[in-house]
Design a protein around this motif. Structure first.
Motif, PDB file in Angstrom:
ATOM      1  N   PHE A  57      -4.267 -13.666 -12.330  1.00 23.53           N
ATOM      2  CA  PHE A  57      -4.767 -14.420 -13.480  1.00 23.53           C
ATOM      3  C   PHE A  57      -4.203 -13.840 -14.777  1.00 23.53           C
ATOM      4  CE2 PHE A  57      -7.583 -15.086 -17.032  1.00 23.53           C
ATOM      5  CZ  PHE A  57      -7.822 -16.444 -16.986  1.00 23.53           C
ATOM      6  N   SER A  61      -1.861 -15.883 -17.478  1.00 24.56           N
ATOM      7  CA  SER A  61      -2.510 -16.391 -18.694  1.00 24.56           C
ATOM      8  C   SER A  61      -1.725 -15.920 -19.913  1.00 24.56           C
ATOM      9  CB  SER A  61      -3.962 -15.916 -18.781  1.00 24.56           C
ATOM     10  OG  SER A  61      -4.043 -14.642 -19.365  1.00 24.56           O
ATOM     11  N   ASP A  63      -3.236 -15.208 -22.710  1.00 19.39           N
ATOM     12  CA  ASP A  63      -4.195 -14.501 -23.549  1.00 19.39           C
ATOM     13  C   ASP A  63      -3.646 -13.120 -23.906  1.00 19.39           C
ATOM     14  OD1 ASP A  63      -7.465 -15.113 -23.899  1.00 19.39           O
ATOM     15  OD2 ASP A  63      -6.835 -13.043 -24.286  1.00 19.39           O
ATOM     16  N   VAL A 155      -7.016 -23.192 -16.597  1.00 23.79           N
ATOM     17  CA  VAL A 155      -5.901 -22.379 -16.162  1.00 23.79           C
ATOM     18  C   VAL A 155      -5.829 -22.578 -14.650  1.00 23.79           C
ATOM     19  CG1 VAL A 155      -4.988 -20.057 -15.958  1.00 23.79           C
ATOM     20  CG2 VAL A 155      -6.280 -20.692 -17.991  1.00 23.79           C
TER      21      VAL A 155
END
Length: 158
Positions: A57, A61, A63, A155
């Protein structure tokens, strides 16, 4: 042979097959080979699958902060040319930035309540072959906890 013998044999066979499909008092029901079943969330294989899922993840991502597991809701296992883990977890944003490269996600505290706090409910499927020290996330879908179904803003990877 006598009819009584055949009746006894038939009833014995019927009784043994019933024992295989119906649990007896005080005995746990055995799962059907190849089917998935619940497993302890503390199982070392589950913990490794959760770690692999979280790293996947984080790698996918955009982020700027790392996420780590906040809670494991469901953990299931299925034996299929290795082990397939099916996980339902909640992940939460930490205060550790990806540019910092932390020693371990466990050491990263969660974001406090506020604008930067973010959580996702995720469904991960991880295929592991423990005797080869190999595992791979085969699919995952994550969405905000307030949403019942994923939308275009989730996502996702398959």
């Amino acid at each position: 042979m006598s009819a009584v013998y055949w009746l006894l044999l038939l009833s014995a066979l019927a009784g043994s097959s019933a024992q295989e499909t119906l649990p007896l008092a005080g005995h746990k029901h055995r799962p059907v080979p190849g089917s998935s079943h619940n497993i302890s969330k503390n199982d070392p294989g589950v913990q490794n699958a959760v770690l692999v899922s979280t790293y996947t993840f984080n790698n996918e991502s955009n982020d700027i902060f790392f996420f780590r597991v906040y809670a494991i809701k469901v953990a299931q296992i299925q034996i299929v040319k290795g082990i397939k883990y099916v996980l339902e977890v909640t992940i939460s944003r930490t205060i550790c930035r990806k540019s910092m490269s932390p020693p371990s996600l466990d050491k990263c505290p969660f974001q406090p309540e506020g604008a930067l706090q973010q959580m996702f409910n995720c469904h991960f499927e991880v295929w592991a072959i423990p005797w080869k020290h190999w595992s791979k996330v085969t699919s995952f879908v994550c969405h905000p906890p307030s949403r019942l179904l994923p939308t275009g803003s989730e996502v996702a990877r398959r």
